[in-house]
Design a protein around this motif. Structure first.
Motif, PDB file in Angstrom:
ATOM      1  N   SER A  88     -10.031   5.987  -3.628  1.00 45.89           N
ATOM      2  CA  SER A  88     -10.005   7.236  -2.882  1.00 45.89           C
ATOM      3  C   SER A  88     -10.588   7.024  -1.500  1.00 45.89           C
ATOM      4  O   SER A  88     -11.478   6.188  -1.303  1.00 45.89           O
ATOM      5  N   ASP A  89     -10.100   7.786  -0.539  1.00 44.19           N
ATOM      6  CA  ASP A  89     -10.574   7.656   0.841  1.00 44.19           C
ATOM      7  C   ASP A  89     -12.038   8.048   0.984  1.00 44.19           C
ATOM      8  O   ASP A  89     -12.726   7.587   1.905  1.00 44.19           O
ATOM      9  N   ASP A  90     -12.542   8.906   0.082  1.00 44.63           N
ATOM     10  CA  ASP A  90     -13.943   9.324   0.181  1.00 44.63           C
ATOM     11  C   ASP A  90     -14.900   8.332  -0.480  1.00 44.63           C
ATOM     12  O   ASP A  90     -16.110   8.543  -0.493  1.00 44.63           O
ATOM     13  N   ARG A 112      -8.293  14.783  -3.797  1.00 44.21           N
ATOM     14  CA  ARG A 112      -8.683  13.589  -3.049  1.00 44.21           C
ATOM     15  C   ARG A 112      -7.462  12.895  -2.456  1.00 44.21           C
ATOM     16  O   ARG A 112      -6.352  12.958  -2.997  1.00 44.21           O
ATOM     17  N   ASN A 113      -7.697  12.211  -1.334  1.00 38.71           N
ATOM     18  CA  ASN A 113      -6.693  11.333  -0.740  1.00 38.71           C
ATOM     19  C   ASN A 113      -6.890   9.927  -1.298  1.00 38.71           C
ATOM     20  O   ASN A 113      -8.027   9.442  -1.397  1.00 38.71           O
ATOM     21  N   TYR A 114      -5.773   9.270  -1.634  1.00 38.76           N
ATOM     22  CA  TYR A 114      -5.841   7.960  -2.275  1.00 38.76           C
ATOM     23  C   TYR A 114      -4.975   6.930  -1.558  1.00 38.76           C
ATOM     24  O   TYR A 114      -3.973   7.269  -0.924  1.00 38.76           O
ATOM     25  N   LYS A 115      -5.370   5.682  -1.733  1.00 39.70           N
ATOM     26  CA  LYS A 115      -4.521   4.540  -1.436  1.00 39.70           C
ATOM     27  C   LYS A 115      -4.295   3.798  -2.748  1.00 39.70           C
ATOM     28  O   LYS A 115      -5.247   3.556  -3.507  1.00 39.70           O
ATOM     29  N   GLU A 156       0.815  -1.206   0.000  1.00 38.75           N
ATOM     30  CA  GLU A 156       0.000   0.000   0.000  1.00 38.75           C
ATOM     31  C   GLU A 156       0.855   1.265   0.000  1.00 38.75           C
ATOM     32  O   GLU A 156       1.928   1.306   0.591  1.00 38.75           O
ATOM     33  N   LYS A 180       0.094   5.730   0.184  1.00 34.81           N
ATOM     34  CA  LYS A 180      -0.907   6.779   0.348  1.00 34.81           C
ATOM     35  C   LYS A 180      -0.410   8.055  -0.333  1.00 34.81           C
ATOM     36  O   LYS A 180       0.783   8.366  -0.303  1.00 34.81           O
TER      37      LYS A 180
END
Length: 244
Positions: free
Chosen positions: A172-174, A141-144, A133, A135
């Protein structure tokens, strides 16, 4: 319970990956975007394909048939969409070219390696492969991302790249964006033409495109037709085009 033949197949696949120097690999993804938290919302449901070496790559997008019911936008019908878009990356020039222009009618030139990744110790299985993983934050947007070191190509779907292995999954975290590989092919003996198909075409920088889209967004927002109908466009799709 996974049977022995499946485990043997996965082991042989990973062994084959680790023992080969890749001229290129081809990866098919399912790409999904549904963002109802923006003022106007956005939706994409696509079949995408990445063909990549360590130096250059193509990424192809086309719509997949679906009809879904959304909370804020009502029914979204993708069955009649027939578009095909191409992204060409040149890692030596650190540029990505795309013909998905959203009305600008020019080839847009962006830069590669836009994301500063933080690699974590977490892992996730994607297609049976144990992926590491990372980040990162990318344009709103925040992603993994989950990458496979056994395929040592620093690339992935869309504009996601810059990790020490091929990216097989991005989310995406959202919860709005999910891109996940479902098929991998490679052949070190077959040659693929990685020539830039947009050479000599009329181009615009990413900044110029953002300025164009901002003007277009303001025009749509301020449009008041006589019959009382309203029109809207989102501020972006996977990436945000307009800074908030």
């Amino acid at each position: 319970m996974i049977n022995k033949s499946v485990l043997l197949f996965l082991f042989l696949s990973l062994t084959t990956f680790s023992q080969n120097n890749f001229d290129f690999v081809k990866i098919n993804y399912k790409s999904f975007l549904l963002d109802e938290r923006e003022e106007y919302g956005c939706f994409l449901y696509e079949e995408t394909t990445l063909v990549t070496s360590n130096l250059k790559s193509f990424y192809y997008e086309k719509a997949r048939d679906t009809i879904i019911q959304t909370m804020s936008m009502g029914e979204m019908d993708n069955t009649s969409a027939t578009y095909n878009f191409t992204y060409f990356k040149d890692f030596e020039k650190k540029q990505v070219y795309l013909n998905r222009d959203y009305g600008l009618k020019k080839i847009i030139i962006d830069s590669t390696n836009n994301i500063k990744w933080e690699i974590t110790k977490n892992r996730k299985k994607v297609m049976g492969y144990s992926c590491q993983e990372a980040k990162g934050v990318f344009r709103g947007r925040n992603y993994k991302a989950y990458f496979l070191k056994d395929i040592p190509i620093s690339n992935g779907p869309f504009k996601f790249d810059g990790l020490p292995g091929i990216i097989l999954k991005v989310q995406s975290d959202d919860g709005s964006v999910n891109i996940e590989a479902y098929e991998i092919e490679y052949n070190k003996d077959v040659k693929f033409n990685f020539s830039n198909p947009f050479e000599g075409k009329d181009t615009a920088t990413w900044y110029e495109f953002k300025e164009f889209y901002k003007r277009r967004l303001e025009k749509v927002k301020n449009y008041n037709p006589e019959d009382g109908m309203s029109f809207s466009i989102p501020i972006g799709y996977i990436e945000k085009f307009v800074d908030e």
